[in-house]
Design a protein around this motif. Structure first.
Motif, PDB file in Angstrom:
ATOM      1  N   GLY A 145       0.837  -1.198   0.000  1.00  0.00           N
ATOM      2  CA  GLY A 145       0.000   0.000   0.000  1.00  0.00           C
ATOM      3  C   GLY A 145       0.873   1.249   0.000  1.00  0.00           C
ATOM      4  N   TYR A 146       0.310   2.323  -0.507  1.00  0.00           N
ATOM      5  CA  TYR A 146       1.054   3.579  -0.610  1.00  0.00           C
ATOM      6  C   TYR A 146       0.174   4.672  -0.032  1.00  0.00           C
ATOM      7  CZ  TYR A 146       3.626   7.398  -3.031  1.00  0.00           C
ATOM      8  OH  TYR A 146       4.338   8.536  -3.340  1.00  0.00           O
ATOM      9  N   ASN A 147       0.589   5.180   1.122  1.00  0.00           N
ATOM     10  CA  ASN A 147      -0.182   6.242   1.762  1.00  0.00           C
ATOM     11  C   ASN A 147       0.395   7.606   1.411  1.00  0.00           C
ATOM     12  OD1 ASN A 147      -2.178   7.414   3.384  1.00  0.00           O
ATOM     13  ND2 ASN A 147      -0.753   7.596   5.095  1.00  0.00           N
ATOM     14  N   ASN A 148      -0.320   8.333   0.564  1.00  0.00           N
ATOM     15  CA  ASN A 148       0.095   9.672   0.152  1.00  0.00           C
ATOM     16  C   ASN A 148      -1.122  10.588   0.200  1.00  0.00           C
ATOM     17  OD1 ASN A 148       1.044  11.996  -1.027  1.00  0.00           O
ATOM     18  ND2 ASN A 148       1.987  10.985  -2.787  1.00  0.00           N
ATOM     19  N   PRO A 149      -1.579  10.905   1.418  1.00  0.00           N
ATOM     20  CA  PRO A 149      -2.809  11.699   1.535  1.00  0.00           C
ATOM     21  C   PRO A 149      -2.665  13.105   0.988  1.00  0.00           C
ATOM     22  CG  PRO A 149      -1.734  11.509   3.669  1.00  0.00           C
ATOM     23  CD  PRO A 149      -0.999  10.582   2.734  1.00  0.00           C
ATOM     24  N   ILE A 150      -1.428  13.570   0.819  1.00  0.00           N
ATOM     25  CA  ILE A 150      -1.219  14.910   0.271  1.00  0.00           C
ATOM     26  C   ILE A 150      -1.743  14.981  -1.154  1.00  0.00           C
ATOM     27  CG2 ILE A 150       0.549  16.626  -0.317  1.00  0.00           C
ATOM     28  CD1 ILE A 150       2.300  15.164   1.854  1.00  0.00           C
ATOM     29  N   ASP A 151      -1.461  13.969  -1.949  1.00  0.00           N
ATOM     30  CA  ASP A 151      -1.851  13.965  -3.358  1.00  0.00           C
ATOM     31  C   ASP A 151      -3.194  13.295  -3.603  1.00  0.00           C
ATOM     32  OD1 ASP A 151       0.429  15.329  -4.103  1.00  0.00           O
ATOM     33  OD2 ASP A 151       1.577  13.506  -4.507  1.00  0.00           O
ATOM     34  N   THR A 152      -3.470  12.187  -2.910  1.00  0.00           N
ATOM     35  CA  THR A 152      -4.697  11.442  -3.206  1.00  0.00           C
ATOM     36  C   THR A 152      -5.904  11.949  -2.437  1.00  0.00           C
ATOM     37  OG1 THR A 152      -4.349   9.811  -1.441  1.00  0.00           O
ATOM     38  CG2 THR A 152      -3.311   9.372  -3.585  1.00  0.00           C
ATOM     39  N   LYS A 153      -5.666  12.662  -1.323  1.00  0.00           N
ATOM     40  CA  LYS A 153      -6.741  13.105  -0.420  1.00  0.00           C
ATOM     41  C   LYS A 153      -7.440  11.936   0.252  1.00  0.00           C
ATOM     42  CE  LYS A 153      -5.721  17.191  -1.897  1.00  0.00           C
ATOM     43  NZ  LYS A 153      -4.774  18.011  -1.121  1.00  0.00           N
ATOM     44  N   VAL A 154      -6.836  10.756   0.170  1.00  0.00           N
ATOM     45  CA  VAL A 154      -7.349   9.573   0.868  1.00  0.00           C
ATOM     46  C   VAL A 154      -6.256   9.137   1.835  1.00  0.00           C
ATOM     47  CG1 VAL A 154      -8.122   7.186   0.659  1.00  0.00           C
ATOM     48  CG2 VAL A 154      -8.752   8.869  -1.096  1.00  0.00           C
ATOM     49  N   ASP A 155      -6.558   9.138   3.113  1.00  0.00           N
ATOM     50  CA  ASP A 155      -5.564   8.853   4.135  1.00  0.00           C
ATOM     51  C   ASP A 155      -5.676   7.408   4.599  1.00  0.00           C
ATOM     52  OD1 ASP A 155      -3.646   9.009   6.083  1.00  0.00           O
ATOM     53  OD2 ASP A 155      -4.647  10.557   7.272  1.00  0.00           O
ATOM     54  N   LEU A 156      -4.611   6.644   4.369  1.00  0.00           N
ATOM     55  CA  LEU A 156      -4.552   5.290   4.902  1.00  0.00           C
ATOM     56  C   LEU A 156      -4.039   5.384   6.339  1.00  0.00           C
ATOM     57  CD1 LEU A 156      -3.002   3.358   1.853  1.00  0.00           C
ATOM     58  CD2 LEU A 156      -5.414   3.787   2.383  1.00  0.00           C
ATOM     59  N   THR A 157      -4.957   5.623   7.249  1.00  0.00           N
ATOM     60  CA  THR A 157      -4.601   5.782   8.658  1.00  0.00           C
ATOM     61  C   THR A 157      -4.086   4.462   9.215  1.00  0.00           C
ATOM     62  OG1 THR A 157      -6.813   5.165   9.390  1.00  0.00           O
ATOM     63  CG2 THR A 157      -6.416   7.522   8.923  1.00  0.00           C
ATOM     64  N   PRO A 158      -3.406   4.494  10.354  1.00  0.00           N
ATOM     65  CA  PRO A 158      -2.960   3.228  10.947  1.00  0.00           C
ATOM     66  C   PRO A 158      -4.093   2.227  11.142  1.00  0.00           C
ATOM     67  CG  PRO A 158      -1.797   5.034  11.976  1.00  0.00           C
ATOM     68  CD  PRO A 158      -2.823   5.658  11.067  1.00  0.00           C
ATOM     69  N   ALA A 159      -5.252   2.687  11.549  1.00  0.00           N
ATOM     70  CA  ALA A 159      -6.381   1.762  11.746  1.00  0.00           C
ATOM     71  C   ALA A 159      -6.825   1.148  10.429  1.00  0.00           C
ATOM     72  CB  ALA A 159      -7.539   2.495  12.413  1.00  0.00           C
ATOM     73  N   LEU A 160      -6.874   1.957   9.364  1.00  0.00           N
ATOM     74  CA  LEU A 160      -7.286   1.430   8.063  1.00  0.00           C
ATOM     75  C   LEU A 160      -6.213   0.487   7.508  1.00  0.00           C
ATOM     76  CD1 LEU A 160      -9.119   1.201   5.664  1.00  0.00           C
ATOM     77  CD2 LEU A 160      -8.327   3.455   4.872  1.00  0.00           C
ATOM     78  N   ASP A 167      -7.409  -7.981   6.070  1.00  0.00           N
ATOM     79  CA  ASP A 167      -8.149  -8.457   4.891  1.00  0.00           C
ATOM     80  C   ASP A 167      -7.289  -9.345   4.004  1.00  0.00           C
ATOM     81  OD1 ASP A 167     -10.347  -6.937   5.668  1.00  0.00           O
ATOM     82  OD2 ASP A 167      -9.933  -5.288   4.265  1.00  0.00           O
ATOM     83  N   GLY A 168      -5.983  -9.297   4.176  1.00  0.00           N
ATOM     84  CA  GLY A 168      -5.078 -10.013   3.283  1.00  0.00           C
ATOM     85  C   GLY A 168      -4.757  -9.246   2.020  1.00  0.00           C
ATOM     86  N   SER A 169      -5.020  -7.940   2.026  1.00  0.00           N
ATOM     87  CA  SER A 169      -4.876  -7.138   0.818  1.00  0.00           C
ATOM     88  C   SER A 169      -3.513  -6.484   0.662  1.00  0.00           C
ATOM     89  CB  SER A 169      -5.958  -6.049   0.778  1.00  0.00           C
ATOM     90  OG  SER A 169      -7.252  -6.624   0.718  1.00  0.00           O
ATOM     91  N   ILE A 170      -2.772  -6.271   1.759  1.00  0.00           N
ATOM     92  CA  ILE A 170      -1.458  -5.647   1.671  1.00  0.00           C
ATOM     93  C   ILE A 170      -0.472  -6.356   2.584  1.00  0.00           C
ATOM     94  CG2 ILE A 170      -2.338  -3.366   1.027  1.00  0.00           C
ATOM     95  CD1 ILE A 170      -1.843  -2.453   3.929  1.00  0.00           C
ATOM     96  N   VAL A 171       0.800  -6.327   2.178  1.00  0.00           N
ATOM     97  CA  VAL A 171       1.861  -6.921   2.991  1.00  0.00           C
ATOM     98  C   VAL A 171       2.728  -5.862   3.653  1.00  0.00           C
ATOM     99  CG1 VAL A 171       1.966  -9.027   1.597  1.00  0.00           C
ATOM    100  CG2 VAL A 171       3.425  -7.060   1.000  1.00  0.00           C
ATOM    101  N   ALA A 172       2.645  -4.632   3.147  1.00  0.00           N
ATOM    102  CA  ALA A 172       3.505  -3.554   3.622  1.00  0.00           C
ATOM    103  C   ALA A 172       2.866  -2.232   3.244  1.00  0.00           C
ATOM    104  CB  ALA A 172       4.905  -3.666   3.001  1.00  0.00           C
ATOM    105  N   VAL A 173       3.434  -1.147   3.765  1.00  0.00           N
ATOM    106  CA  VAL A 173       2.953   0.178   3.399  1.00  0.00           C
ATOM    107  C   VAL A 173       4.124   1.114   3.186  1.00  0.00           C
ATOM    108  CG1 VAL A 173       2.660   0.897   5.824  1.00  0.00           C
ATOM    109  CG2 VAL A 173       1.432   2.118   3.989  1.00  0.00           C
ATOM    110  N   LYS A 174       4.086   1.836   2.092  1.00  0.00           N
ATOM    111  CA  LYS A 174       4.983   2.964   1.872  1.00  0.00           C
ATOM    112  C   LYS A 174       4.323   4.164   2.541  1.00  0.00           C
ATOM    113  CE  LYS A 174       6.844   6.132  -1.584  1.00  0.00           C
ATOM    114  NZ  LYS A 174       6.995   6.498  -3.014  1.00  0.00           N
ATOM    115  N   GLU A 175       4.928   4.643   3.643  1.00  0.00           N
ATOM    116  CA  GLU A 175       4.323   5.702   4.439  1.00  0.00           C
ATOM    117  C   GLU A 175       4.915   7.055   4.043  1.00  0.00           C
ATOM    118  OE1 GLU A 175       1.449   6.936   6.443  1.00  0.00           O
ATOM    119  OE2 GLU A 175       3.355   7.934   6.823  1.00  0.00           O
ATOM    120  N   PHE A 176       4.076   7.880   3.418  1.00  0.00           N
ATOM    121  CA  PHE A 176       4.530   9.164   2.884  1.00  0.00           C
ATOM    122  C   PHE A 176       3.810  10.338   3.539  1.00  0.00           C
ATOM    123  CE2 PHE A 176       4.766  12.570  -0.344  1.00  0.00           C
ATOM    124  CZ  PHE A 176       6.135  12.565  -0.624  1.00  0.00           C
TER     125      PHE A 176
END
Length: 306
Positions: A145-160, A167-176
């Motif tokens: 997963g790639y968390n870039n709320p600055i550009d996407t306006k969608v924030d992948l918060t720690p809870a999400l 869910d088995g959907s991601i193995v890691a996160v690029k935290e930006f």
């Protein structure tokens, strides 16, 4: 912290770890893609200490590429790397179905993982974000997963992120997000989710917080020194890491600015690695900013960085 989380090195089993360079894409003066220069660039990055590459991210100007160009970039990266597991293509797109198609292409080319933004043309709620990642994960390649709320306006918060991992959907996160405090909450809520450094100018802070990888920008220009910095940082060798970090930080902070593509390419040109121009809507750096980047790059070279 689990034993696997404490191993910040690349392996074929966890090919999203270590230093994965978000590659800039060399363009000719006519703005066509110089695939030969790109192949040489990928080979040099790996030869000089980086673990793999992330083509078709924002640094690779994926938004401006045709479908044929985007597919060829991935093929070129795989051939040049010599091992598809070392290639993590960006698969961001306007729709989940399109992101899934790019992930299928990555699987066909033998890539080890993919990097996926949340929907980036629609301010998706949690249900839509989870469905988006689940759709792409069905292909079977590990998804970062790639968390870039600055550009996407969608924030992948720690809870999400914890829910996406469950869910088995991601193995890691690029935290930006730039908020290094999140690292600890992510570790608490999803201890088996790998944290990857997503912005060059918080490398040291996230490394000390337990990051096991770096999806990196400035190794495009200084791969060997950046590899030394990363390994010192994740090993907690502050005596080595802090001086390198301070020395490079005038460049690393450009990774979090709007003109990061132009800045990285400018530095590449200064050190003799083909960066070239950028495609519109990105315009050349203004003269003052260009002078700042060139001066910082020249100083880094004078300081022995390479």
């Amino acid at each position: 912290m689990t034993a696997t989380r404490a191993t910040p090195t690349w392996t074929a089993e966890r090919p999203w770890r270590g230093i994965m360079v978000a590659t800039a894409l060399p363009l000719r003066d006519d703005l066509s893609v110089d695939f030969d220069a790109y192949a040489e660039h990928v080979r040099r990055l790996i030869d000089e200490g980086c673990d793999g590459v992330v083509p078709n991210g924002s640094l690779g100007e994926y938004q401006t590429l045709t479908d044929d160009e985007r597919a060829r970039v991935v093929r070129t990266a795989v051939e040049a790397a010599g091992d598809g597991a070392r290639v993590m293509p960006g698969v961001a797109a306007y729709g989940s179905a399109e992101s899934r198609r790019w992930t299928e292409q990555a699987a066909q080319e033998g890539c080890g993982s993919v990097l996926l933004l949340p929907p980036n043309a629609y301010r998706a709620d949690e249900q839509a974000v989870r469905a988006h990642y689940a759709e792409v994960a069905r292909v079977g390649l590990p998804v970062v997963g790639y968390n870039n709320p600055i550009d996407t306006k969608v924030d992948l918060t720690p809870a999400l992120l914890a829910r996406l991992h469950a869910d088995g959907s991601i193995v890691a996160v690029k935290e930006f997000s730039g908020d290094v405090r999140r690292a600890y909450e992510i570790g608490e809520l999803a201890p088996d989710l790998d944290l990857l450094i997503g912005a060059d100018d918080v490398l040291l802070e996230l490394a000390l917080a337990g990051a096991v990888g770096w999806i990196a920008g400035y190794p495009n220009a200084f791969p060997a020194t950046c590899a030394e910095l990363y390994h010192a940082a994740v090993a907690g060798r502050l005596d080595l890491a802090v001086p390198l970090y301070k020395s490079l930080h005038p460049l690393l902070r450009w990774d979090s600015r709007t003109e990061f593509v132009q800045a990285v390419k400018e530095s590449m040109d200064v050190v003799g690695r083909r960066g070239g121009p950028t495609r519109p809507p990105r315009m050349p750096l203004p003269a003052e900013a260009r002078a700042v980047v060139r001066a910082a790059t020249e100083k880094a070279v004078a300081d022995g960085h390479h």
